[in-house]
Write a protein that holds these residues in place. Structure first.
Motif, PDB file in Angstrom:
ATOM      1  N   VAL A 196     -10.992  31.495  -2.078  1.00 53.02           N
ATOM      2  CA  VAL A 196     -10.354  31.391  -3.393  1.00 53.02           C
ATOM      3  C   VAL A 196      -8.853  31.575  -3.233  1.00 53.02           C
ATOM      4  N   TYR A 197      -8.081  30.921  -4.099  1.00 56.07           N
ATOM      5  CA  TYR A 197      -6.630  30.943  -3.911  1.00 56.07           C
ATOM      6  C   TYR A 197      -5.893  31.003  -5.243  1.00 56.07           C
ATOM      7  N   ASN A 198      -4.623  31.337  -5.140  1.00 54.98           N
ATOM      8  CA  ASN A 198      -3.737  31.421  -6.297  1.00 54.98           C
ATOM      9  C   ASN A 198      -2.455  30.674  -5.939  1.00 54.98           C
ATOM     10  N   ILE A 199      -2.464  29.364  -6.169  1.00 53.64           N
ATOM     11  CA  ILE A 199      -1.301  28.513  -5.889  1.00 53.64           C
ATOM     12  C   ILE A 199      -0.948  27.794  -7.186  1.00 53.64           C
ATOM     13  N   GLN A 200       0.236  28.019  -7.687  1.00 53.57           N
ATOM     14  CA  GLN A 200       0.632  27.423  -8.960  1.00 53.57           C
ATOM     15  C   GLN A 200       0.537  25.893  -8.889  1.00 53.57           C
ATOM     16  N   GLY A 201      -0.158  25.312  -9.852  1.00 51.33           N
ATOM     17  CA  GLY A 201      -0.265  23.867  -9.937  1.00 51.33           C
ATOM     18  C   GLY A 201      -1.391  23.255  -9.117  1.00 51.33           C
ATOM     19  N   VAL A 202      -2.130  24.074  -8.354  1.00 51.83           N
ATOM     20  CA  VAL A 202      -3.245  23.560  -7.543  1.00 51.83           C
ATOM     21  C   VAL A 202      -4.547  24.087  -8.157  1.00 51.83           C
ATOM     22  N   SER A 203      -5.304  23.184  -8.736  1.00 49.59           N
ATOM     23  CA  SER A 203      -6.494  23.585  -9.488  1.00 49.59           C
ATOM     24  C   SER A 203      -7.708  23.729  -8.579  1.00 49.59           C
ATOM     25  N   ALA A 204      -8.811  24.169  -9.152  1.00 47.40           N
ATOM     26  CA  ALA A 204     -10.041  24.416  -8.395  1.00 47.40           C
ATOM     27  C   ALA A 204     -10.517  23.146  -7.710  1.00 47.40           C
ATOM     28  N   GLY A 205     -10.822  23.260  -6.431  1.00 51.10           N
ATOM     29  CA  GLY A 205     -11.342  22.137  -5.665  1.00 51.10           C
ATOM     30  C   GLY A 205     -10.300  21.152  -5.194  1.00 51.10           C
ATOM     31  N   GLN A 206      -9.049  21.341  -5.602  1.00 49.55           N
ATOM     32  CA  GLN A 206      -7.990  20.394  -5.216  1.00 49.55           C
ATOM     33  C   GLN A 206      -7.525  20.628  -3.783  1.00 49.55           C
ATOM     34  N   LEU A 207      -7.593  21.902  -3.340  1.00 46.49           N
ATOM     35  CA  LEU A 207      -7.188  22.242  -1.978  1.00 46.49           C
ATOM     36  C   LEU A 207      -8.355  22.020  -1.019  1.00 46.49           C
ATOM     37  N   LYS A 208      -8.073  21.337   0.082  1.00 46.13           N
ATOM     38  CA  LYS A 208      -9.073  21.130   1.130  1.00 46.13           C
ATOM     39  C   LYS A 208      -8.651  21.892   2.388  1.00 46.13           C
ATOM     40  N   LEU A 209      -9.640  22.482   3.043  1.00 43.51           N
ATOM     41  CA  LEU A 209      -9.374  23.212   4.279  1.00 43.51           C
ATOM     42  C   LEU A 209     -10.463  22.908   5.301  1.00 43.51           C
ATOM     43  N   THR A 210     -10.072  22.875   6.563  1.00 40.95           N
ATOM     44  CA  THR A 210     -11.064  22.859   7.638  1.00 40.95           C
ATOM     45  C   THR A 210     -11.317  24.306   8.055  1.00 40.95           C
ATOM     46  N   GLY A 211     -12.403  24.540   8.764  1.00 45.41           N
ATOM     47  CA  GLY A 211     -12.690  25.883   9.236  1.00 45.41           C
ATOM     48  C   GLY A 211     -11.608  26.405  10.163  1.00 45.41           C
ATOM     49  N   GLU A 212     -11.110  25.528  11.024  1.00 50.57           N
ATOM     50  CA  GLU A 212     -10.075  25.952  11.976  1.00 50.57           C
ATOM     51  C   GLU A 212      -8.795  26.353  11.267  1.00 50.57           C
ATOM     52  N   VAL A 213      -8.393  25.581  10.253  1.00 49.20           N
ATOM     53  CA  VAL A 213      -7.179  25.925   9.505  1.00 49.20           C
ATOM     54  C   VAL A 213      -7.387  27.228   8.738  1.00 49.20           C
TER      55      VAL A 213
END
Length: 347
Positions: free
Chosen positions: A104-121
Motif C-alpha cells: 500500500v502506498y501514499n503518493i499524491q495523484g496515484v490512485s489504487a492499482g495505478q502503480l505497478k511493481l515487480t517483486g525485485e523492485v
C-alpha cells in the motif's frame, strides 16, 4: 494518535462482545492479519449462540507466546510452526482462512492499482536500493504514470509478525539480494524506513506519511481506503489483489505436504495468482489442561466454517475449500484429547 485510536477501535470490535451474558467465553490472541474476519465471525456467533470471543490482535509472535504460556484457549499465527515445533509444544495447527498481503502506498495523484511493481523492485525499495519514486526501475514499468521526484519511506511492522514472515518469504523468493540480506522472519533487520505496530499501525502510518509504502493484509487496505499496487506474478502478469487472485494462488495447494497444514502460498504459478497470498493458522494444545475451553474454541471455528464463508468473502478473504474443512475436523477429532483420552471434539 491515529495509530492509537485505530488500535483501540479494533480492540473494541471484539471486546464489545463481552457485554452480554453468555454460556461460554473463548479467549484467543495473535495475528492481526485475520482480525477483521475473526471480529465479524465473533459478532455473528455471539448473536446466534450467546457465546463470546475475546481476541487480542497482538501479532503472530505474541499469539504463539500466549498459547505456549497457556493464557489463552487458542493462538493465531500467519507464520505456521514447523513440524518439530508442533511436536515439541504439543500443538495442533490448522488453517482458518486465506487472504493476501498487499503493498500500500501514499503518493499524491496515484490512485489504487495505478502503480505497478515487480517483486525485485519491491525488494529493492525495502532494501533502500531504490529510494526515489521516479527511479528508472519504477518509471520503466509505470509509463504514463506521473511519479514524483520524492524520497520513498518504507513502512514495516515493528512487532513480531506473521504478516512480515509472509512478506519477507516472498521478497526472498524474488530477490537474491533480499534473501542474502534481511532474509525471512517474523522480525528482520530493516535497512530503511519506519515501523508501525500491527497491520493497524502500518496502515495508519502509510496514510499519515506522504510518499510512503507499506505492506498490510488486504482488508486493512480496503477498510482504510489506502491505494494498493499491482504486482507482477510468477507468470509475468501484473495482477491486483482481490478474492479471485487469492483463490488462483491457492488453487493447487497441497495441504497435506507439510505438518500442521503449514504450506506457503507465496509466488505461486498461474496467470491470475496474487503472489503474496497466505493462509492464517490456529494453534491449540493436543492435550489441553482445560479441554472444555478448547472444545468451545473448536465449536467457534466449526460454526465459522459452516456459516462464515460469505462474511469472509465480503472482507476479501478466501474461505477454506470444503474438503480441507473436513480434513481439519478429522484432525480435531483424532488428535485433541482430554486427560481420559477422549476426543475433545466430536464430529
Amino acid at each position: 494518535m491515529k495509530i492509537m485510536s485505530f488500535a483501540i477501535a479494533a480492540g473494541l470490535a471484539v471486546a464489545s462482545l463481552t457485554t452480554t451474558a453468555s454460556a461460554a467465553d473463548i479467549t484467543g490472541a495473535g495475528a492481526t492479519f485475520p482480525f477483521p474476519i475473526y471480529a465479524k465471525w465473533a459478532e455473528a456467533y455471539n448473536k446466534e449462540t450467546g457465546n463470546r470471543l475475546n481476541y487480542q490482535s497482538i501479532g503472530s509472535s505474541g499469539g504463539i507466546r500466549q498459547i505456549r504460556a497457556k493464557t489463552v484457549d487458542f493462538g493465531a499465527t500467519d507464520a505456521p510452526l514447523k513440524g518439530e515445533e508442533l511436536q515439541k509444544d504439543g500443538f495442533i495447527q490448522f488453517p482458518a482462512v486465506m487472504g493476501g498481503v498487499v503493498p500500500v502506498y501514499n503518493i499524491q495523484g496515484v490512485s489504487a492499482g495505478q502503480l505497478k511493481l515487480t517483486g525485485e523492485v519491491l525488494a529493492d525499495i525495502f532494501n533502500g536500493k531504490v529510494s526515489k519514486w521516479n527511479d528508472a526501475k519504477i518509471a520503466q514499468i509505470n509509463q504514463g504514470v506521473k511519479l514524483p521526484d520524492a524520497s520513498i519511506t518504507p513502512v514495516y511492522r515493528s512487532d513480531g509478525s506473521g504478516t512480515t514472515s509472509v512478506f519477507t518469504t516472498y521478497l526472498s523468493q524474488v530477490s537474491e539480494t533480499w534473501k542474502g540480506g534481511p532474509g525471512v522472519g517474523a522480525s528482520v533487520q530493516w535497512p530503511v524506513g519506519q515501523g508501525g505496530k500491527g497491520n493497524e499501525g502500518v496502515a495508519a502510518l502509510v496514510k499519515q506519511v506522504p510518499n510512503s509504502i507499506g505492506y498490510v493484509e488486504y482488508a486493512y487496505a480496503k477498510q482504510n481506503s489506502i491505494p494498493f499496487a499491482q504486482l507482477q506474478n510468477k507468470n509475468g502478469k501484473f495482477v491486483s489483489p482481490e478474492a479471485k487472485t487469492f483463490q488462483a494462488a491457492a488453487a493447487n495447494a497441497d495441504w497435506k505436504s507439510a505438518p500442521g497444514y503449514g504450506i506457503s502460498l507465496t509466488n505461486q504459478a498461474g496467470d491470475e495468482a496474487w503472489p503474496i497470498t497466505a493462509p492464517t493458522f490456529i494453534l491449540v494444545p493436543k492435550a489441553p489442561e482445560k479441554p472444555e475451553q478448547v472444545a468451545e474454541a473448536l465449536k467457534f471455528f466449526d460454526w465459522s466454517f459452516k456459516n462464515g464463508d460469505q462474511m469472509a468473502i465480503e472482507l476479501d478473504y478466501v474461505p477454506l475449500p470444503a474438503q480441507l474443512k473436513d480434513q481439519v475436523r478429522a484432525t480435531w477429532a483424532g488428535e485433541i484429547k482430554n486427560a481420559s483420552g477422549q476426543p475433545v471434539y466430536k464430529q
